[in-house]
Design an enzyme around this catalytic site. Structure first.
Site, PDB file in Angstrom:
ATOM      1  N   GLU A  65       0.869  -1.179   0.000  1.00  0.00           N
ATOM      2  CA  GLU A  65       0.000   0.000   0.000  1.00  0.00           C
ATOM      3  C   GLU A  65       0.900   1.221   0.000  1.00  0.00           C
ATOM      4  O   GLU A  65       1.478   1.574   1.019  1.00  0.00           O
ATOM      5  CB  GLU A  65      -0.927  -0.023   1.228  1.00  0.00           C
ATOM      6  CG  GLU A  65      -1.861  -1.219   1.269  1.00  0.00           C
ATOM      7  CD  GLU A  65      -2.796  -1.298   0.075  1.00  0.00           C
ATOM      8  OE1 GLU A  65      -2.967  -0.282  -0.631  1.00  0.00           O
ATOM      9  OE2 GLU A  65      -3.363  -2.374  -0.171  1.00  0.00           O
ATOM     10  N   CYS A 103      -1.311   9.250   2.488  1.00  0.00           N
ATOM     11  CA  CYS A 103      -0.969   8.662   1.187  1.00  0.00           C
ATOM     12  C   CYS A 103      -2.010   9.002   0.125  1.00  0.00           C
ATOM     13  O   CYS A 103      -1.705   9.007  -1.064  1.00  0.00           O
ATOM     14  CB  CYS A 103      -0.801   7.151   1.302  1.00  0.00           C
ATOM     15  SG  CYS A 103      -2.291   6.283   1.859  1.00  0.00           S
TER      16      CYS A 103
END
Length: 481
Positions: A222, A256
């Protein structure tokens, strides 16, 4: 748990061996055992709320307590409860059709059984250290696995707290927390896990993937990237700017999925700037001593982000600092950076070449939508993409004309909060996905099981020599288009 647990390769290997032995000894845990483990995690988050807020505030220098509870604590309890409440259903074998179909009519069965992989390695980052440990654990534990966790060294107080928390209610054979710096992280990534999930920078992911390849460890990565915002001509600019700036200032943009740059029609640029200024002023009347506004986690990250701004300024960009009270942030106790717009940056600027991970927002303009899509498609596929507008045809063009890990329409970031949607990246933004049932499946071995009919009747006998008319007729039937 011993505070020194797992701080060198030998002790980490010993913990892994103990967890693997326990997995073989005890077998797949029952639904009730999985629920108990998840409930213990939920209890940790509820019971340690203030300690978590204190630790993250200490690690960041200044971090909003409400934002911590919203993103890290409540944001972890939700996924855990979702997994707890649905795992019995997820554990059921998935029926499939037999080939040829007649075997099914005669009593044969084809199904997928979901089996725990064993021991999962979890490498979690510093930006949301609690959430990005506990949210993956929802799927890890629902699938019946054990876990070893390596939290970030950039949030040492929070990492030490997690070691204490887990050590208080889990045995090292169930969940073990390994703290330490980059050398420990490197050794951790080289362990022979049954699966590993890494959340962090793409540059570090390359090292993790290389290390995991030594043992052919399956990976969920991720990562991040430059997630774009497309503002369509039909967008409500007030709503769009408010939501974009909330996403860009939450955790000071250290997310993110934070909007990394905005693409807006040329004739709406001034409107976006004005609405963004108004939105920031409403959320943050002041910045310097405002506990709602989070600081940058470390000096090197502060220097990196301010360096992007100075590089863009030196190369001719228009810089707009959104400081409602016009405060001087050069003298401050913490590392706070004002929300900053960089207007029409060029691609030779560092801010357009690297993921920003801070409250700096480049704003580019476009003439036709095709120009915006072409710009996005000329760069790495992002983790997230955001479209604002009320034109369905335009929305379809954006969705069909771009590839990203996920999309939120008329907001930013929020697709990650949908527990029934898989979350993951594509290409340099990551591989694999989790959340909800997709997390359960990601951390399960999907074992194919075929049960043959018990009697050795004609259709089976004809498959074995000596071959005769029966199999020839069957094979001739297979040769049709």
């Amino acid at each position: 748990m011993d505070a020194k647990l797992g701080h060198d390769a030998a002790s980490m290997t010993a913990v892994l061996a103990a967890q693997k032995a326990a997995h073989l000894r005890d077998g797949a845990p029952s639904a009730e055992q999985r629920i108990d483990r998840i409930d213990r995690c939920i209890g940790l988050l509820i019971d340690h709320r203030k300690a978590i807020e204190d630790a993250l505030n200490q690690d960041f220098g200044s971090r909003s307590r409400e934002a911590t509870t919203f993103t890290d604590i409540a944001g972890s309890i939700g996924p855990l409860k979702h997994a707890r409440d649905h795992l019995k259903k997820w554990m059921r074998p998935e029926k499939r059709k037999t080939t040829p179909a007649i075997l099914g009519l005669l009593g044969a069965k084809a199904e997928i059984q979901f089996q725990p992989k064993g021991v999962i390695g979890v490498i979690s980052p510093w930006n949301f250290p609690i959430n990005l440990t506990f949210a993956p654990l929802a799927g890890v534990l629902a699938a019946g696995n054990r876990a070893m966790i390596k939290p970030s060294e950039f949030t040492p107080a929070t990492s030490a707290l997690m070691a204490q928390m887990f050590g208080g209610v889990f045995s090292p054979e169930e969940i073990a927390v390994i703290t330490g710096g980059p050398e420990v992280g490197q050794a951790f990534s080289e362990l022979a896990f049954d699966h590993m999930i890494f959340t962090g920078a793409t540059s570090i992911a390359r090292h993790v993937m290389r290390a995991a390849s030594q043992n052919l460890v399956p990976l969920t990565l991720e990562l991040g990237g430059k997630s774009p915002v497309i503002i369509g001509p039909s967008a409500d600019m007030g709503v769009a700017a408010a939501r974009v700036m909330f996403g860009k200032t939450l955790n000071a943009g250290q997310i993110c999925l934070a909007p990394d740059y905005v693409l807006t029609p040329s004739d709406t640029l001034d409107s976006f700037v004005a609405e963004a200024q108004g939105a920031v002023k409403k959320m943050f009347p002041t910045l310097k001593d405002n506990p709602d506004y989070t600081a940058i986690v470390a000096q090197r990250h502060y220097d990196r982000i301010t360096g992007y701004v100075e590089d863009a300024r030196a190369k001719g960009a228009r810089i707009i600092e959104l400081k409602p009270d016009d405060e001087d942030l050069s003298q401050q106790e913490h590392r706070k950076i004002a929300p900053t717009l960089i207007i029409n940056p060029t691609d030779d600027m560092k801010v357009m070449q690297e993921e920003i991970f801070g409250p700096v927002l480049p704003v580019k303009t476009y003439g036709k939508l095709d120009e915006a899509l072409a710009y996005i498609n000329s760069h790495d596929r992002p983790l997230g993409l955001y479209y604002f507008g009320a034109d369905q045809a335009e929305q379809d063009k954006v969705l069909n004309g771009t590839t990203s890990g996920g999309v939120t329409v008329n907001d930013v970031i929020m697709h990650v909060a949908q527990e029934d949607l898989p979350f993951g990246g594509v290409g340099p933004a990551g591989m694999g996905s989790y959340h909800g049932v997709d997390g359960f499946r990601e951390f399960s071995h999907r074992k194919s099981v075929f049960s043959q009919i018990k009697k050795d009747i004609g259709p089976l006998q004809m498959l074995r020599p000596p071959y005769g008319a029966g199999i020839r007729k069957y094979l001739d039937g297979q040769m049709k288009r």
